[in-house]
Design a protein around this motif. Structure first.
Motif, PDB file in Angstrom:
ATOM      1  N   TYR A   4      62.017  31.106  43.078  1.00 16.83           N
ATOM      2  CA  TYR A   4      60.771  30.818  42.372  1.00 16.83           C
ATOM      3  C   TYR A   4      61.083  30.423  40.943  1.00 16.83           C
ATOM      4  O   TYR A   4      62.132  30.749  40.405  1.00 16.83           O
ATOM      5  N   TYR A   6      60.449  31.303  37.366  1.00 19.65           N
ATOM      6  CA  TYR A   6      60.038  32.513  36.670  1.00 19.65           C
ATOM      7  C   TYR A   6      59.447  32.179  35.312  1.00 19.65           C
ATOM      8  O   TYR A   6      59.911  31.266  34.639  1.00 19.65           O
ATOM      9  N   VAL A  21      63.621  38.495  34.789  1.00 18.08           N
ATOM     10  CA  VAL A  21      63.902  37.947  36.120  1.00 18.08           C
ATOM     11  C   VAL A  21      64.223  39.082  37.098  1.00 18.08           C
ATOM     12  O   VAL A  21      63.760  39.070  38.248  1.00 18.08           O
ATOM     13  N   PHE A  24      60.999  40.581  38.318  1.00 20.24           N
ATOM     14  CA  PHE A  24      60.308  39.745  39.302  1.00 20.24           C
ATOM     15  C   PHE A  24      61.061  39.708  40.633  1.00 20.24           C
ATOM     16  O   PHE A  24      60.439  39.623  41.697  1.00 20.24           O
ATOM     17  N   GLU A  25      62.379  39.814  40.589  1.00 19.75           N
ATOM     18  CA  GLU A  25      63.147  39.911  41.844  1.00 19.75           C
ATOM     19  C   GLU A  25      62.809  41.209  42.575  1.00 19.75           C
ATOM     20  O   GLU A  25      62.735  41.240  43.805  1.00 19.75           O
ATOM     21  N   PHE A  64      53.597  34.031  37.165  1.00 15.31           N
ATOM     22  CA  PHE A  64      54.484  34.289  38.297  1.00 15.31           C
ATOM     23  C   PHE A  64      53.709  34.168  39.614  1.00 15.31           C
ATOM     24  O   PHE A  64      54.204  33.575  40.564  1.00 15.31           O
ATOM     25  N   SER A  68      54.609  31.729  42.698  1.00  8.71           N
ATOM     26  CA  SER A  68      55.201  32.360  43.884  1.00  8.71           C
ATOM     27  C   SER A  68      54.187  32.820  44.920  1.00  8.71           C
ATOM     28  O   SER A  68      54.545  33.029  46.076  1.00  8.71           O
ATOM     29  N   SER A  72      52.400  40.809  41.152  1.00  7.46           N
ATOM     30  CA  SER A  72      53.182  41.809  40.414  1.00  7.46           C
ATOM     31  C   SER A  72      52.359  43.046  40.114  1.00  7.46           C
ATOM     32  O   SER A  72      52.851  44.175  40.186  1.00  7.46           O
TER      33      SER A  72
END
Length: 90
Positions: A4, A6, A21, A24-25, A64, A68, A72
């Motif tokens: 994605y 970011y 990052v 977000f992973e 995000f 994606s 989140s």
């Protein structure tokens, strides 16, 4: 995991970008197979050191999600009531 785009602020340092990052992973992992609350909490704390404000956090989360399709906020919300050994899945 998919790749994605970011949300990155050009003013962040390399280490700050890595922390954002990594968070977000972990959110991706929560959507894919689940992530331990301890791992997500550690990554979220580092993320918050880079993005301390609620308004900025909302903006970054929204960016995000638009890149994606992943939420989140849902992961962070589940984290608040989780024990560190719990697995967070969305």
């Amino acid at each position: 995991m998919e790749e994605y785009s970011y949300p990155i602020d050009v003013e962040w340092t390399t280490d700050e970008i890595i922390d954002v990052v990594a968070f977000f992973e972990a959110v991706e992992k929560a959507h894919d197979e689940g992530v331990t609350a301890a791992e997500l909490d550690e990554k979220y704390r580092k993320f918050k050191s880079v993005v301390p404000g609620k308004a900025e956090e909302k903006t970054v989360f929204k960016e995000f999600k638009s890149n994606s399709g992943l939420e989140s906020y849902a992961a962070v919300k589940l984290l608040k009531d989780a024990d560190e050994d719990d697995v967070i899945r969305i």
